[in-house]
Design a protein around this motif. Sequence first.
Motif, PDB file in Angstrom:
ATOM      1  N   ALA A 160       0.831  -0.884  -0.192  1.00  0.00           N
ATOM      2  CA  ALA A 160       0.137  -0.242  -0.051  1.00  0.00           C
ATOM      3  C   ALA A 160       0.992   1.063  -0.193  1.00  0.00           C
ATOM      4  N   ALA A 161       0.435   2.338  -0.478  1.00  0.00           N
ATOM      5  CA  ALA A 161       1.148   3.484  -0.271  1.00  0.00           C
ATOM      6  C   ALA A 161      -0.020   4.910  -0.084  1.00  0.00           C
ATOM      7  N   ALA A 162       0.702   5.792   0.433  1.00  0.00           N
ATOM      8  CA  ALA A 162       0.079   6.923   0.629  1.00  0.00           C
ATOM      9  C   ALA A 162      -0.295   7.770  -0.672  1.00  0.00           C
ATOM     10  N   VAL A 163      -1.509   8.585  -0.608  1.00  0.00           N
ATOM     11  CA  VAL A 163      -1.732   9.415  -1.777  1.00  0.00           C
ATOM     12  C   VAL A 163      -1.827  10.736  -1.120  1.00  0.00           C
ATOM     13  N   VAL A 164      -1.159  11.644  -1.397  1.00  0.00           N
ATOM     14  CA  VAL A 164      -1.033  13.178  -0.796  1.00  0.00           C
ATOM     15  C   VAL A 164      -1.207  14.113  -2.003  1.00  0.00           C
ATOM     16  N   ASP A 165      -2.030  15.305  -1.584  1.00  0.00           N
ATOM     17  CA  ASP A 165      -2.170  16.221  -2.512  1.00  0.00           C
ATOM     18  C   ASP A 165      -0.916  17.286  -2.608  1.00  0.00           C
ATOM     19  N   GLU A 166      -0.979  18.257  -3.468  1.00  0.00           N
ATOM     20  CA  GLU A 166      -0.013  19.072  -3.550  1.00  0.00           C
ATOM     21  C   GLU A 166       0.394  20.051  -2.443  1.00  0.00           C
ATOM     22  N   SER A 167      -0.654  20.137  -1.520  1.00  0.00           N
ATOM     23  CA  SER A 167      -0.397  20.943  -0.348  1.00  0.00           C
ATOM     24  C   SER A 167       0.127  20.104   1.006  1.00  0.00           C
ATOM     25  N   GLY A 168       0.213  18.712   0.658  1.00  0.00           N
ATOM     26  CA  GLY A 168       0.923  17.917   1.600  1.00  0.00           C
ATOM     27  C   GLY A 168      -0.178  17.168   2.677  1.00  0.00           C
ATOM     28  N   HIS A 169      -1.382  17.044   2.243  1.00  0.00           N
ATOM     29  CA  HIS A 169      -2.636  16.680   3.026  1.00  0.00           C
ATOM     30  C   HIS A 169      -2.558  14.999   2.367  1.00  0.00           C
ATOM     31  N   LEU A 170      -2.819  14.156   3.552  1.00  0.00           N
ATOM     32  CA  LEU A 170      -3.011  12.828   2.948  1.00  0.00           C
ATOM     33  C   LEU A 170      -4.403  12.782   2.553  1.00  0.00           C
ATOM     34  N   LEU A 171      -4.752  12.141   1.456  1.00  0.00           N
ATOM     35  CA  LEU A 171      -6.110  12.014   0.716  1.00  0.00           C
ATOM     36  C   LEU A 171      -6.656  10.715   1.074  1.00  0.00           C
ATOM     37  N   GLY A 172      -5.656   9.658   1.050  1.00  0.00           N
ATOM     38  CA  GLY A 172      -5.985   8.002   1.301  1.00  0.00           C
ATOM     39  C   GLY A 172      -4.935   7.296   0.897  1.00  0.00           C
ATOM     40  N   THR A 173      -5.283   5.929   0.807  1.00  0.00           N
ATOM     41  CA  THR A 173      -4.063   4.881   0.382  1.00  0.00           C
ATOM     42  C   THR A 173      -4.696   3.927  -0.740  1.00  0.00           C
ATOM     43  N   VAL A 174      -3.540   3.729  -1.517  1.00  0.00           N
ATOM     44  CA  VAL A 174      -3.931   2.820  -2.593  1.00  0.00           C
ATOM     45  C   VAL A 174      -3.278   1.431  -2.157  1.00  0.00           C
ATOM     46  N   SER A 175      -3.998   0.445  -2.102  1.00  0.00           N
ATOM     47  CA  SER A 175      -3.627  -1.107  -1.897  1.00  0.00           C
ATOM     48  C   SER A 175      -3.259  -1.858  -2.921  1.00  0.00           C
TER      49      SER A 175
END
Length: 440
Positions: free
Chosen positions: A381-396
Amino acid sequence: MSAPTRVFIARLAGVAVFDPAGDQVGRVRDVVVALRVGRRPPRVLGLVVEVQPRRPVFLPITRVKIIEVDQVVFDGRLNMRRFQQREAETLVIAELLDRTVRLLEDDSPVSVVDVAMEPTRSRDWLVTKVAVRRGGGRGALRRRRGELFVVDWDAVSGMSGVEHGQGAAGLIAAFDRLKAADLANIIHELPEKRRTEVARALDDERLADILEELPEDEQVEILGHLDSDRAADVLDAMDPDDAADLLGELPAEQRERLLTLMEPEEAAPVRRLLRYAAGTAGGLMTTDAVILPPDATVAEALAHIRNPDLDPALAAQVYVCRPPTEPPTGRYLGTVHFQRLLREPPSALVSGIVDTELAPLRPTLSLEAVATFLATYNLVAAAVVDESGHLLGTVSVDDVLDHLLPEDWRETVMEAAADESTDPEEEALRRSAQAREEAR
């Protein structure tokens, strides 16, 4: 054939099936019978055995040598051609359980709980007994409402024909211990009418788990047969990414109506996921990640990933973010892998052991790029982060595989057969049984 000579069929569901060498080849999923005209008991044709990968095959009853509470043993070989139900055949568990029939003695309605089969001197097996439950009616004075009792097959009427509004409690109970993916395979095999009845009888959590394992067209079909409030409750119980995928298959008006009926805290992440294009990290991700603030301890992190309801891929790592810890979070600080958690003292802070070397994924990253990233760094799995550095979710990795495989991969797993050729002996057995009925 060994004792017991009377076998209640619902109790066979899930029983292990062994070949002559003692190797387990599968499990019993149903029993195939041929209903006969009048009150004559049905003849048992054979068993439906599920072998890997989730393929139902036919085992003629004449090859079955032992039937016990924990095993079925057969001789000869098991033809791996996929079982296809014929018009003159009836599946006991799928079609007869929960049927409402009438006792001939007083014309009172009862519900079928189970049926029993017994061998004859000619080595045939016949369905001879019916276990029923009283639901009320004119005969209720002599037997208490809700009482369970056994009658002869010829003591009831209404076993043949299509019943509208048939229940499904018995079928569900027979397969209660199955994993969601295995029960989904059984539901996939049912006619649309029966599939809908079973779906309506399942609780929200169980139905949500099963929907996630079914092909998309059947997900849409089942959801369409539920009233809107029930459909929204089931969507509430689904993982946000799976709910978003399903809603994405619906017309815009129906999708918005269901989102409005969902609980606001459940609908919010689904709405966010629907904003991203399919085939991107944002479209693949889920918001159900383990997210902790920097002052959380290793002990707290381990407590979170011990949750048995958490997907194993999502439990493999913890994401450390500044508050708020619900996506979209505060600033993403890094990831802590569970193996690192096991090596640290329980009192250590997760902020001190985060992995900051791997850059997180961007929501617009393509499916192929996400798959390459996970494969390159051996991640689940890996973190999905927007351009402002906020965690949006994770892809498994399981979500990536779902989208990398062909669109009809679930149907392929459920419907592919190892050998499409006809087994002459099996064909002769089934045709012989049907011919005997036609001759009578």
